[in-house]
Design a protein around this motif. Structure first.
Motif, PDB file in Angstrom:
ATOM      1  N   THR A 137      59.756   4.531  31.667  1.00 14.88           N
ATOM      2  CA  THR A 137      59.880   5.417  30.835  1.00 14.88           C
ATOM      3  C   THR A 137      59.725   4.395  29.527  1.00 14.88           C
ATOM      4  OG1 THR A 137      62.108   5.190  30.717  1.00 14.88           O
ATOM      5  CG2 THR A 137      61.174   6.874  32.144  1.00 14.88           C
ATOM      6  N   GLU A 138      59.472   5.101  28.257  1.00 11.82           N
ATOM      7  CA  GLU A 138      59.402   4.657  26.920  1.00 11.82           C
ATOM      8  C   GLU A 138      60.832   3.737  26.913  1.00 11.82           C
ATOM      9  OE1 GLU A 138      58.885   5.973  22.165  1.00 11.82           O
ATOM     10  OE2 GLU A 138      58.445   7.487  23.968  1.00 11.82           O
ATOM     11  N   ARG A 139      61.946   4.281  27.048  1.00 10.93           N
ATOM     12  CA  ARG A 139      63.068   3.627  26.942  1.00 10.93           C
ATOM     13  C   ARG A 139      63.508   2.484  27.887  1.00 10.93           C
ATOM     14  NH1 ARG A 139      68.053   7.434  29.563  1.00 10.93           N
ATOM     15  NH2 ARG A 139      67.461   7.395  31.599  1.00 10.93           N
ATOM     16  N   SER A 140      62.876   2.213  28.957  1.00 11.23           N
ATOM     17  CA  SER A 140      62.878   1.481  29.999  1.00 11.23           C
ATOM     18  C   SER A 140      61.683   0.220  29.857  1.00 11.23           C
ATOM     19  CB  SER A 140      63.105   1.902  31.289  1.00 11.23           C
ATOM     20  OG  SER A 140      61.856   2.335  31.598  1.00 11.23           O
ATOM     21  N   ALA A 141      60.779   0.549  29.439  1.00 13.15           N
ATOM     22  CA  ALA A 141      59.704  -0.349  29.444  1.00 13.15           C
ATOM     23  C   ALA A 141      60.021  -1.747  29.135  1.00 13.15           C
ATOM     24  CB  ALA A 141      58.455   0.271  28.567  1.00 13.15           C
ATOM     25  N   PRO A 142      59.549  -2.636  29.776  1.00  7.12           N
ATOM     26  CA  PRO A 142      58.355  -2.830  30.916  1.00  7.12           C
ATOM     27  C   PRO A 142      59.194  -2.480  32.232  1.00  7.12           C
ATOM     28  CG  PRO A 142      58.764  -5.198  30.339  1.00  7.12           C
ATOM     29  CD  PRO A 142      59.704  -4.408  29.406  1.00  7.12           C
ATOM     30  N   ASP A 143      60.529  -2.238  32.196  1.00  6.82           N
ATOM     31  CA  ASP A 143      60.953  -2.276  33.392  1.00  6.82           C
ATOM     32  C   ASP A 143      61.352  -0.905  33.807  1.00  6.82           C
ATOM     33  OD1 ASP A 143      61.987  -4.855  33.479  1.00  6.82           O
ATOM     34  OD2 ASP A 143      63.533  -4.704  32.200  1.00  6.82           O
ATOM     35  N   ILE A 144      61.734  -1.010  35.251  1.00 11.19           N
ATOM     36  CA  ILE A 144      61.839   0.704  35.926  1.00 11.19           C
ATOM     37  C   ILE A 144      63.215   1.371  35.463  1.00 11.19           C
ATOM     38  CG2 ILE A 144      62.562   1.656  38.231  1.00 11.19           C
ATOM     39  CD1 ILE A 144      60.457  -0.239  39.494  1.00 11.19           C
ATOM     40  N   ASP A 145      62.887   2.688  35.124  1.00 15.16           N
ATOM     41  CA  ASP A 145      63.977   3.414  34.634  1.00 15.16           C
ATOM     42  C   ASP A 145      64.856   3.636  35.658  1.00 15.16           C
ATOM     43  OD1 ASP A 145      65.377   6.406  33.850  1.00 15.16           O
ATOM     44  OD2 ASP A 145      64.583   5.404  32.129  1.00 15.16           O
ATOM     45  N   GLY A 146      66.112   3.255  35.531  1.00 16.34           N
ATOM     46  CA  GLY A 146      67.297   3.608  36.322  1.00 16.34           C
ATOM     47  C   GLY A 146      67.504   4.992  36.887  1.00 16.34           C
ATOM     48  N   ARG A 147      67.275   5.955  36.035  1.00 11.55           N
ATOM     49  CA  ARG A 147      67.598   7.373  36.377  1.00 11.55           C
ATOM     50  C   ARG A 147      66.405   7.693  36.917  1.00 11.55           C
ATOM     51  NH1 ARG A 147      69.344  12.030  32.041  1.00 11.55           N
ATOM     52  NH2 ARG A 147      71.258  10.451  32.471  1.00 11.55           N
ATOM     53  N   LEU A 171      64.280   5.975  38.944  1.00 15.27           N
ATOM     54  CA  LEU A 171      64.321   5.550  40.213  1.00 15.27           C
ATOM     55  C   LEU A 171      65.373   5.913  41.236  1.00 15.27           C
ATOM     56  CD1 LEU A 171      63.607   3.181  42.223  1.00 15.27           C
ATOM     57  CD2 LEU A 171      65.224   1.816  41.136  1.00 15.27           C
ATOM     58  N   SER A 172      66.419   6.422  40.663  1.00 13.23           N
ATOM     59  CA  SER A 172      67.662   7.090  41.441  1.00 13.23           C
ATOM     60  C   SER A 172      67.036   8.408  42.080  1.00 13.23           C
ATOM     61  CB  SER A 172      68.696   7.285  40.519  1.00 13.23           C
ATOM     62  OG  SER A 172      69.307   6.172  40.134  1.00 13.23           O
ATOM     63  N   LEU A 198      64.198   8.009  44.840  1.00 15.43           N
ATOM     64  CA  LEU A 198      64.902   7.685  46.065  1.00 15.43           C
ATOM     65  C   LEU A 198      65.869   8.820  46.762  1.00 15.43           C
ATOM     66  CD1 LEU A 198      66.201   4.086  45.040  1.00 15.43           C
ATOM     67  CD2 LEU A 198      64.095   4.659  46.617  1.00 15.43           C
ATOM     68  N   LEU A 199      66.768   9.284  46.115  1.00 21.07           N
ATOM     69  CA  LEU A 199      67.354  10.576  46.580  1.00 21.07           C
ATOM     70  C   LEU A 199      66.697  11.743  47.053  1.00 21.07           C
ATOM     71  CD1 LEU A 199      70.051  10.207  43.774  1.00 21.07           C
ATOM     72  CD2 LEU A 199      70.548   9.962  46.160  1.00 21.07           C
ATOM     73  N   SER A 200      65.212  11.898  46.266  1.00 19.40           N
ATOM     74  CA  SER A 200      64.416  12.944  46.932  1.00 19.40           C
ATOM     75  C   SER A 200      63.782  12.620  48.091  1.00 19.40           C
ATOM     76  CB  SER A 200      63.424  12.937  45.866  1.00 19.40           C
ATOM     77  OG  SER A 200      64.107  13.599  44.322  1.00 19.40           O
ATOM     78  N   LEU A 201      63.819  11.426  48.534  1.00 19.26           N
ATOM     79  CA  LEU A 201      63.403  11.019  49.787  1.00 19.26           C
ATOM     80  C   LEU A 201      64.267  10.939  50.907  1.00 19.26           C
ATOM     81  CD1 LEU A 201      61.150   7.776  49.018  1.00 19.26           C
ATOM     82  CD2 LEU A 201      60.524   9.970  50.049  1.00 19.26           C
ATOM     83  N   CYS A 202      65.565  11.232  50.813  1.00 17.72           N
ATOM     84  CA  CYS A 202      66.733  11.253  51.587  1.00 17.72           C
ATOM     85  C   CYS A 202      66.442  12.530  52.569  1.00 17.72           C
ATOM     86  CB  CYS A 202      68.212  11.013  51.121  1.00 17.72           C
ATOM     87  SG  CYS A 202      68.446   9.566  50.363  1.00 17.72           S
ATOM     88  N   ARG A 220      74.492   2.708  37.690  1.00 19.06           N
ATOM     89  CA  ARG A 220      75.204   3.722  36.767  1.00 19.06           C
ATOM     90  C   ARG A 220      74.705   4.944  36.952  1.00 19.06           C
ATOM     91  NH1 ARG A 220      75.426  -0.724  31.800  1.00 19.06           N
ATOM     92  NH2 ARG A 220      77.066  -1.775  32.667  1.00 19.06           N
ATOM     93  N   GLU A 221      73.468   5.206  36.692  1.00 13.72           N
ATOM     94  CA  GLU A 221      72.794   6.724  37.179  1.00 13.72           C
ATOM     95  C   GLU A 221      73.032   7.166  38.650  1.00 13.72           C
ATOM     96  OE1 GLU A 221      71.326   8.492  34.932  1.00 13.72           O
ATOM     97  OE2 GLU A 221      71.223   6.972  33.347  1.00 13.72           O
ATOM     98  N   LEU A 222      73.209   6.165  39.544  1.00 10.47           N
ATOM     99  CA  LEU A 222      72.995   6.632  40.973  1.00 10.47           C
ATOM    100  C   LEU A 222      74.501   7.455  41.089  1.00 10.47           C
ATOM    101  CD1 LEU A 222      71.280   6.573  43.375  1.00 10.47           C
ATOM    102  CD2 LEU A 222      72.941   4.604  44.116  1.00 10.47           C
TER     103      LEU A 222
END
Length: 394
Positions: free
Chosen positions: A374-384, A386-387, A390-394, A44-46
């Protein structure tokens, strides 16, 4: 002409991200080998940055309502495909929120058989509130799929807990000569999916694993730790079988179209999710490793944070080794890179078996350690987060 250029990048890169945000239709092709719902928020963020992401999904789910559909029609699982289509759909388009509500609706698990059939009949007739709210011509197309399913549905089919989206996709699969691509393409256009979603293989197959203690388990639903007890021992091997009653190995190959998608990706990601049943399962078909190795783009492993019942005691380095072993089994040794980067959050992430950064670096991987949780995503990875990484590596 194609040449390879090495350069330094900023992660995350605000300038690059702003360029992608302004023209997402021209954004990079980030390819994910995934299944399940772990990438739902990321997807959804991507779409804020690119409409060209590629999602190769495992069609091996064998639990819940998927098991009932697969047994009745001898077909691949469509639930994870439906989830990803909905996550990538443009919710600003008229009618899409209504389709989303319909496709995510489930019939009651404790409903009476006649009442459940009556609700499905009402959807086909267009009088059910969830269907009535959908504007034409989308409503007519969906109603036709309901009628198709009702005509093919066995008399003893169990509708309890059935996902409406799965039933619609099943009808499309059956009416298109048992091919998933046509119905996925149709609904991608219908709800304007901002990306490509396809099964890795279009075959009715199942997952099997052998544990280090010698036990063999067949069926994805028995591996994930969600519908059965967590694995008592680490996974030693994983393969595909023809049915739930067999442990015999089955080989299958990816289609030429899947090879093309892997080959044109600007970045390949092995993302968070159930490690064996969602990520490694995507790498089992012949041709995946060769296609990955042939592409010179960045290849990134993003291990899940928190507990994964499929990886008891496994460090991030252990999981990276497993990924490479399966990819190399197809690609061959030294015939192209299959993994270059490992993305972690050592400060905020929870990695049950540890990271083992030293071993990762000894293997030649570049470890990128950044604020993914992030605080809102813990303990999972925050979707924004991560997006953006990854996009910065392209």
């Amino acid at each position: 002409m194609r040449i390879r250029v090495t350069r330094d990048v900023t992660i995350p890169d605000p300038r690059k991200l702003e360029q992608f945000r302004r023209a997402p239709e021209l954004g990079p092709s980030v390819l994910f080998f995934s299944g399940g719902t772990a990438l739902r928020d990321t997807s959804r963020e991507l779409i804020r940055y690119t409409h060209n992401s590629i999602h190769l999904i495992t069609p091996f789910d064998s639990g819940g309502s998927s098991a009932i559909i697969r047994k009745a029609f001898a077909m691949p699982a469509v639930g994870d495909i439906r989830n990803r289509l909905m996550a990538l759909a443009d919710q600003s388009v008229k009618g899409n929120p209504e389709i989303y509500n319909l496709f995510t609706h489930r019939l009651p698990k404790d409903g009476d058989r006649d009442a459940l059939r009556g609700e499905l009949d009402a959807m086909a007739a267009g009088v059910h509130p969830l269907v009535r709210r959908i504007p034409d011509p989308m409503r007519k197309i969906i109603r036709n799929h309901f009628y198709e399913f009702l005509e093919r549905m066995p008399g003893d089919f169990n509708l309890r807990g059935a996902s409406i989206g799965n039933l619609v996709l099943t009808a499309g699969y059956l009416s298109n000569r048992r091919q998933l691509d046509p119905v996925i393409y149709l609904f991608s256009k219908l709800v304007q999916v901002c990306g490509v979603v396809r099964p890795t293989v279009n075959r009715d197959l199942h997952l099997a694993v052998r544990l280090e203690d010698g036990e063999t388990i067949v069926g994805q639903h028995l591996i994930t730790g969600k519908e059965a007890a967590p694995l008592a021992s680490p996974v030693e091997d994983i393969w595909l079988t023809a049915d739930l009653d067999s442990t015999e190995r089955v080989r299958t190959s990816i289609r030429n179209k899947v090879k093309e998608w892997i080959g044109k990706a600007d970045l390949i990601c092995y993302p968070p999710g159930s490690f064996y049943s969602s990520v490694v399962a995507n790498l089992l078909a012949d041709g995946v490793g060769r296609a990955v190795a042939a592409n010179t783009c960045p290849k990134v492993f993003v291990p899940s944070t928190g507990a994964d019942p499929e990886t008891p005691g496994m460090s991030v380095a252990d999981r990276a080794d497993v990924l490479c072993r399966h990819l190399r089994a197809d690609a061959g040794a030294g015939d192209g890179e299959v993994l270059g980067y490992v993305l972690v959050d050592a400060r905020h992430g929870e990695y049950a078996g540890g990271i083992d950064r030293k071993r990762l670096e000894q293997r030649g991987f570049t470890v990128i350690d950044g604020p993914l949780v992030t605080e809102r995503s813990a303990p999972d990875i925050d979707g924004r987060a991560l997006s953006e990484f990854l996009l910065s590596l392209c």
